[in-house]
Scaffold this motif. Structure first.
Motif, PDB file in Angstrom:
ATOM      1  N   ALA A  64      -2.464  14.196  -0.912  1.00 47.96           N
ATOM      2  CA  ALA A  64      -2.819  13.101  -1.820  1.00 47.96           C
ATOM      3  C   ALA A  64      -2.549  11.746  -1.166  1.00 47.96           C
ATOM      4  O   ALA A  64      -3.318  10.796  -1.354  1.00 47.96           O
ATOM      5  CB  ALA A  64      -2.030  13.218  -3.123  1.00 47.96           C
ATOM      6  N   GLN A  65      -1.484  11.647  -0.391  1.00 43.58           N
ATOM      7  CA  GLN A  65      -1.170  10.395   0.302  1.00 43.58           C
ATOM      8  C   GLN A  65      -2.208  10.100   1.381  1.00 43.58           C
ATOM      9  O   GLN A  65      -2.650   8.962   1.532  1.00 43.58           O
ATOM     10  CB  GLN A  65       0.230  10.458   0.900  1.00 43.58           C
TER      11      GLN A  65
ATOM     12  N   GLU B 153       9.371   4.371   3.129  1.00 48.91           N
ATOM     13  CA  GLU B 153       9.373   3.416   4.242  1.00 48.91           C
ATOM     14  C   GLU B 153       9.459   4.110   5.604  1.00 48.91           C
ATOM     15  O   GLU B 153       8.783   3.726   6.546  1.00 48.91           O
ATOM     16  CB  GLU B 153      10.550   2.447   4.063  1.00 48.91           C
ATOM     17  N   GLY B 154      10.279   5.106   5.739  1.00 50.40           N
ATOM     18  CA  GLY B 154      10.479   5.767   7.028  1.00 50.40           C
ATOM     19  C   GLY B 154       9.593   6.976   7.254  1.00 50.40           C
ATOM     20  O   GLY B 154       9.808   7.740   8.200  1.00 50.40           O
ATOM     21  N   ARG B 155       8.576   7.158   6.422  1.00 46.81           N
ATOM     22  CA  ARG B 155       7.709   8.340   6.518  1.00 46.81           C
ATOM     23  C   ARG B 155       6.888   8.309   7.797  1.00 46.81           C
ATOM     24  O   ARG B 155       6.364   7.296   8.210  1.00 46.81           O
ATOM     25  CB  ARG B 155       6.782   8.394   5.301  1.00 46.81           C
ATOM     26  N   ARG B 156       6.779   9.466   8.410  1.00 47.97           N
ATOM     27  CA  ARG B 156       5.943   9.622   9.602  1.00 47.97           C
ATOM     28  C   ARG B 156       4.618  10.263   9.189  1.00 47.97           C
ATOM     29  O   ARG B 156       4.520  10.883   8.136  1.00 47.97           O
ATOM     30  CB  ARG B 156       6.660  10.473  10.641  1.00 47.97           C
TER      31      ARG B 156
ATOM     32  N   LEU C 129       0.834  -1.201   0.000  1.00 48.51           N
ATOM     33  CA  LEU C 129       0.000   0.000   0.000  1.00 48.51           C
ATOM     34  C   LEU C 129       0.869   1.252   0.000  1.00 48.51           C
ATOM     35  O   LEU C 129       0.622   2.195  -0.758  1.00 48.51           O
ATOM     36  CB  LEU C 129      -0.928  -0.022   1.214  1.00 48.51           C
ATOM     37  N   MET C 130       1.888   1.263   0.826  1.00 49.57           N
ATOM     38  CA  MET C 130       2.775   2.418   0.894  1.00 49.57           C
ATOM     39  C   MET C 130       3.495   2.623  -0.438  1.00 49.57           C
ATOM     40  O   MET C 130       3.633   3.755  -0.901  1.00 49.57           O
ATOM     41  CB  MET C 130       3.769   2.256   2.046  1.00 49.57           C
ATOM     42  N   THR C 131       3.939   1.540  -1.063  1.00 52.43           N
ATOM     43  CA  THR C 131       4.620   1.640  -2.354  1.00 52.43           C
ATOM     44  C   THR C 131       3.678   2.186  -3.420  1.00 52.43           C
ATOM     45  O   THR C 131       4.043   3.071  -4.197  1.00 52.43           O
ATOM     46  CB  THR C 131       5.170   0.268  -2.780  1.00 52.43           C
TER      47      THR C 131
END
Length: 104
Positions: free
Chosen positions: A91-92, A81-84, A73-75
């Motif tokens: 949009a995210q 990967e390290g997003r807070r 989902l994140m991809t």
């Protein structure tokens, strides 16, 4: 540049603050897992407890999302990967709300 010298009281205060923060994040994850909190409710919060939480931890706390599904989902949404949570773009955030089961 030398590290600052901390007194024992300073260290104890920092330790207690870290403990309280970890407990608050744990409570958010537990609320998501139990269904007492929804993803939109958590994303609306602007406090440091939620803001400093890793997006992966937030996603894996949702029922039906494990490590693999969270990574996919994140991809697909372009989330690092390290997003807070505080670093998510609009949009995210919208993509997370659209793609996560039971987010509404």
């Amino acid at each position: 540049m030398p590290l600052p010298t901390l007194t024992d009281d300073d260290r104890n205060a920092a330790r207690q603050k870290a403990i309280v923060t970890r407990q608050a994040r744990s409570a958010v994850r537990a609320g998501l897992k139990e269904g007492t909190l929804t993803l939109p409710q958590v994303l609306e919060r602007s406090d440091a407890v939620v803001g400093r939480m890793l997006v992966r931890q937030l996603l894996t706390a949702l029922p039906g999302i494990g490590q693999v599904r969270a990574a996919r989902l994140m991809t697909s949404l372009g989330i690092a990967e390290g997003r807070r949570v505080q670093g998510l773009g609009s949009a995210q955030r919208a993509g997370l709300l659209r793609e996560c089961p039971g987010a509404a």
